[in-house]
Design an enzyme around this catalytic site. Structure first.
Site, PDB file in Angstrom:
ATOM      1  N   SER A   6       0.787  -1.233   0.000  1.00  0.00           N
ATOM      2  CA  SER A   6       0.000   0.000   0.000  1.00  0.00           C
ATOM      3  C   SER A   6       0.823   1.289   0.000  1.00  0.00           C
ATOM      4  CB  SER A   6      -0.968   0.015   1.178  1.00  0.00           C
ATOM      5  OG  SER A   6      -0.276   0.124   2.394  1.00  0.00           O
ATOM      6  N   LYS A  28       0.110   4.632   6.609  1.00  0.00           N
ATOM      7  CA  LYS A  28      -0.616   5.298   5.520  1.00  0.00           C
ATOM      8  C   LYS A  28      -0.256   6.781   5.506  1.00  0.00           C
ATOM      9  CE  LYS A  28      -3.168   1.584   4.814  1.00  0.00           C
ATOM     10  NZ  LYS A  28      -2.949   0.714   3.714  1.00  0.00           N
TER      11      LYS A  28
END
Length: 172
Positions: free
Chosen positions: A65, A109
């Site tokens: 990610s 993130k």
């Protein structure tokens, strides 16, 4: 007498060691953490970090990610816990947060929007929350699936990569 002196010295050294361990623990929990981030190209897209109890503050993060920001072979990064609390988390910061899907894991993130702003999907981020997205949008499980993340779940801001040495430097 010799046994009493030895016992007294053992007690004093034990107290000093316990105090040192407390200081190290407080520093680790509230100021700075060293975290290992490993982003493998896997189909889950989670960028999930699970705690590794063998090392102080080490986490192994699996998932694509955050590619290309984080190295697919794995990175060791520094996590700022203290200054991010005073300065606040800002849009664009890379953070580590408790996973919304599994509280025993953490995720790495990028902050796409903070409280009061509109997320890329148009949703307004509520007070005390952030909108987190992986840099590899095509293969990331993030706020698009689980919504805004409470600030209480954000552990800190990733600010420096220390390993591998040829990639060492600030995380932007």
């Amino acid at each position: 007498m010799a046994a009493r002196g030895l016992l007294s010295e053992f007690w004093e050294r034990g107290k000093a060691l316990a105090q040192f361990a407390c200081v190290v623990h407080l520093f680790h929990e509230h100021v700075l953490e060293i975290t290992m981030v490993r982003s493998r190209h896997e189909a889950n897209g989670g960028g999930v970090c699970s705690a590794d109890r063998r090392g102080c503050g080490m986490k192994k993060c699996m998932g694509p990610s955050m590619v290309p920001t984080l190295n697919p072979e794995g990175d060791v990064v520094l996590l700022d816990r203290l200054f991010s609390k005073f300065q606040g988390i800002r849009k664009g910061d890379v953070v580590v947060a408790t996973s919304m899907q599994n509280p025993k894991q953490t995720v790495c993130k990028r902050v796409a929007a903070v409280a009061g702003e509109r997320a890329p999907c148009g949703t307004r981020v509520p007070k005390g929350h952030v909108w987190l997205l992986g840099d590899n949008r095509l293969n990331s499980t993030d706020s698009r699936q689980y919504g805004p993340v409470p600030m209480a779940m954000v552990k800190g801001r990733v600010f420096l990569r220390v390993w591998p040495p040829w990639y060492a430097g600030a995380i932007k």
